[in-house]
Design a protein around this motif. Structure first.
Motif, short mmCIF file in Angstrom:
data_model
loop_
_atom_site.label_atom_id
_atom_site.label_comp_id
_atom_site.label_asym_id
_atom_site.label_seq_id
_atom_site.Cartn_x
_atom_site.Cartn_y
_atom_site.Cartn_z
N MET A 1 2.48 -15.33 24.31
CA MET A 1 1.94 -15.48 22.96
C MET A 1 3.06 -15.22 21.95
N THR A 2 3.61 -16.28 21.40
CA THR A 2 4.75 -16.08 20.50
C THR A 2 4.35 -16.33 19.03
N ILE A 3 5.17 -15.77 18.16
CA ILE A 3 4.89 -15.87 16.72
C ILE A 3 5.38 -17.23 16.21
N ARG A 4 4.44 -18.01 15.63
CA ARG A 4 4.80 -19.34 15.15
C ARG A 4 5.07 -19.32 13.65
N GLU A 5 4.34 -18.48 12.95
CA GLU A 5 4.45 -18.48 11.48
C GLU A 5 4.07 -17.10 10.95
N ILE A 6 4.71 -16.68 9.87
CA ILE A 6 4.27 -15.44 9.20
C ILE A 6 4.12 -15.72 7.72
N ARG A 7 2.94 -15.41 7.20
CA ARG A 7 2.71 -15.58 5.76
C ARG A 7 2.71 -14.21 5.09
N VAL A 8 3.47 -14.10 4.02
CA VAL A 8 3.59 -12.82 3.31
C VAL A 8 3.10 -13.04 1.87
N THR A 9 2.02 -12.35 1.49
CA THR A 9 1.42 -12.59 0.17
C THR A 9 1.30 -11.28 -0.62
N PRO A 10 2.01 -11.16 -1.74
CA PRO A 10 1.81 -9.98 -2.58
C PRO A 10 0.51 -10.10 -3.37
N VAL A 11 -0.19 -8.99 -3.52
CA VAL A 11 -1.44 -9.00 -4.27
C VAL A 11 -1.47 -7.83 -5.25
N ALA A 12 -2.31 -7.97 -6.29
CA ALA A 12 -2.51 -6.87 -7.24
C ALA A 12 -4.00 -6.71 -7.46
N PHE A 13 -4.42 -5.46 -7.60
CA PHE A 13 -5.83 -5.19 -7.91
C PHE A 13 -5.91 -4.07 -8.93
N ARG A 14 -7.02 -4.02 -9.67
CA ARG A 14 -7.19 -3.04 -10.74
C ARG A 14 -7.19 -1.63 -10.18
N ASP A 15 -6.53 -0.74 -10.90
CA ASP A 15 -6.45 0.66 -10.47
C ASP A 15 -6.75 1.53 -11.69
N PRO A 16 -7.58 2.54 -11.55
CA PRO A 16 -7.89 3.39 -12.71
C PRO A 16 -6.70 4.31 -13.05
N PRO A 17 -6.72 4.91 -14.24
CA PRO A 17 -5.62 5.79 -14.66
C PRO A 17 -5.71 7.16 -13.97
N LEU A 18 -5.30 7.21 -12.72
CA LEU A 18 -5.35 8.45 -11.93
C LEU A 18 -4.07 9.23 -12.19
N LEU A 19 -4.22 10.51 -12.48
CA LEU A 19 -3.07 11.34 -12.83
C LEU A 19 -2.52 12.05 -11.60
N ASN A 20 -1.21 12.20 -11.58
CA ASN A 20 -0.58 12.95 -10.50
C ASN A 20 0.73 13.54 -11.02
N ALA A 21 1.45 14.20 -10.14
CA ALA A 21 2.68 14.89 -10.56
C ALA A 21 3.74 13.92 -11.07
N ALA A 22 3.66 12.66 -10.66
CA ALA A 22 4.67 11.69 -11.07
C ALA A 22 4.31 11.00 -12.37
N GLY A 23 3.06 11.12 -12.82
CA GLY A 23 2.63 10.44 -14.04
C GLY A 23 1.20 9.97 -13.91
N VAL A 24 1.01 8.67 -14.07
CA VAL A 24 -0.35 8.12 -14.02
C VAL A 24 -0.31 6.72 -13.42
N HIS A 25 -1.35 6.39 -12.66
CA HIS A 25 -1.41 5.05 -12.06
C HIS A 25 -1.45 3.98 -13.15
N GLU A 26 -0.72 2.91 -12.91
CA GLU A 26 -0.72 1.76 -13.83
C GLU A 26 -2.02 0.96 -13.65
N PRO A 27 -2.32 0.04 -14.56
CA PRO A 27 -3.58 -0.69 -14.46
C PRO A 27 -3.70 -1.58 -13.20
N TRP A 28 -2.58 -1.87 -12.58
CA TRP A 28 -2.64 -2.71 -11.38
C TRP A 28 -1.89 -2.01 -10.24
N ALA A 29 -2.49 -2.00 -9.06
CA ALA A 29 -1.81 -1.49 -7.86
C ALA A 29 -1.37 -2.69 -7.03
#
Ligand code: GKR
Ligand code: MG
Length: 418
Positions: A1-29
């Motif tokens: 069973m060999t690899i014939r094709e690989i599809r790589v797709t970046p995605v973004a989804f809404r993220d709430p403003p969650l606070l942490n030591a580094a700052g705050v989550h942006e509107p999209w993750a």
């Protein structure tokens, strides 16, 4: 069973403003979805980080894997190691230092999970069976609480509302517990002065008697502060996660506080284990297959932890259903992973790239998907929509600090802060 094709797709989804030591989550993750297709027409799914530097490496490595057998993980690891070549760092710094080994493991993991998905489908068995079989039928997760703003600045409040004090945190816990049935609670700390976070933990204890509690300030406290907080929370916390930086600091704190210390920051690659074990720096390791080199390598780390008397939990970052499925198979196949795992799932609030139905929470636990492989199916429309969101959102790497500085120009992610 060999690899014939690989599809790589970046995605973004809404993220709430969650606070942490580094700052705050942006509107999209951001995430990257990997589809590996074999010569026999089977497709396997993987999910990984979406930061541009990492995405570039995933794309580059994908090309080098065409023609490889889906069982040949050693060759896959070697090829990826040769391509990744150096350190690919992230900007938030919440999962410890970036190293070359960790960068290779992070890229490899997405392809390894996809190949296990394929191997499960080919054999007609769930991934958990390829990892040793079920030690549990369902994997418990914890309610992962965050201090948060009501909404992103300039936008309407989101449905979770603000959580900026004890009352807000207790209310948030009640909501997540009502909706998911969680039976343990983790509070992301490192946001407010420690006394305020101690008060939040005490308020949670009062509101949810008997419920295991954890606090994770992502290493923004000094050794002295960590010891003070640890002593003050005696009898309240199941474990204290990454109170301070570095194995040496954690070891000093561990010797002086009553509860075990946990980490997803000071032990993040195999070479960190010997010094952490020798100095008794941690009692609990938070596994995360996304940076521990996939599911099989994570299982090996789990066995090592068992040998040396370390307990296991599981770390998460903002993620979608392919990751939740992979985390669930791994945790179900790991007998010594006895703590409820972390998940960011509630914060995605129903957004996903997988077809609904195969992943659900019952009393805070996810039953192991029964179908072959990971047991989840890609929702192509959702993938296309989220890819479009990625193209439009203008974010190419998670950067909680710079986003926070737009609203609080004096903010820095310095350590220790307290
Ligand atoms: O999502 O803000 C977050 C978390 O702080 C995450 O990035 C951390 O890596 O959940 C993580 C942790 O346990 O440190
Ligand atoms: Mg943590």
């Amino acid at each position: 069973m060999t690899i014939r094709e690989i599809r790589v797709t970046p995605v973004a989804f809404r993220d709430p403003p969650l606070l942490n030591a580094a700052g705050v989550h942006e509107p999209w993750a951001l995430r990257t979805i990997v589809e590996v297709v074999t010569d026999e027409g089977l497709t396997g799914l993987g999910e990984t980080y979406g930061d541009l530097g990492h995405l570039g490496k995933v794309r580059e490595c994908a090309k080098s894997l065409i023609g490889l057998d889906v069982h040949d993980m050693n060759t896959m690891y070697a090829r990826i190691g040769a391509i990744v070549g150096g350190v690919v760092s992230d900007l938030h710094g919440l999962t410890g230092a970036a190293t070359k080994e960790k960068s290779v493991d992070r890229v490899f993991a997405a392809f390894e999970v996809a190949c296990l998905d394929i191997r499960g489908k080919a054999a007609g068995v769930p991934v958990v069976d390829l990892l040793g079989g079920k030690a549990r039928d369902a994997v418990p997760y914890s309610a992962y609480l965050f201090y948060k703003w009501a909404g992103h600045p300039g936008e309407e409040p989101d449905r979770f509302g603000a959580a900026l004090d004890e009352a807000g945190i207790v209310e948030q816990a009640a909501l997540l517990i009502k909706e998911y049935g969680f039976q343990s609670i983790k509070l992301k700390g490192g946001v407010f002065p420690p006394d305020q976070e101690i008060a939040a933990i005490k308020a949670l204890r009062e509101a949810f008697p008997g419920m295991p509690l954890r606090l994770d300030p992502n290493a923004v406290w000094s050794v002295e502060t960590s010891i003070r907080v640890g002593r003050e929370l005696e009898g309240t916390l199941q474990y204290l996660e990454d109170p301070t930086a570095e194995i040496s600091g954690m070891s000093e704190v561990a010797a002086a506080v009553p509860m075990p210390l946990a980490t997803n920051m000071c032990v993040v690659t195999p070479e960190h284990l010997p010094p952490a074990i020798a100095s008794r720096a941690i009692g609990v390791l938070l596994l995360d297959h996304h940076y521990w080199g996939g599911l099989v390598r994570s299982s090996h780390i789990a066995t090592l932890c068992d040998t040396f008397g370390l307990s296991l939990s599981m770390h998460s970052n903002s993620h979608l259903g392919i990751s939740l499925a992979a985390m669930t198979h791994l945790a179900a196949a790991t007998p010594n992973l006895t703590f409820a795992c972390d998940t960011h799932t509630p914060w995605q609030d129903g957004q996903d790239v997988v077809v609904p139905g195969s992943l659900r929470f019952v009393d805070g636990a996810v039953p192991v998907p029964a179908g072959p492989g990971l047991g989840v199916e890609l929702d192509r429309d959702a993938l296309a929509r989220m890819n479009e969101q990625y193209e439009k959102c203008g974010i190419v790497a998670r950067d909680d600090t710079t986003y926070m500085q737009r609203f609080e120009p004096g903010f820095t992610a310095r350590k220790p802060r307290w």
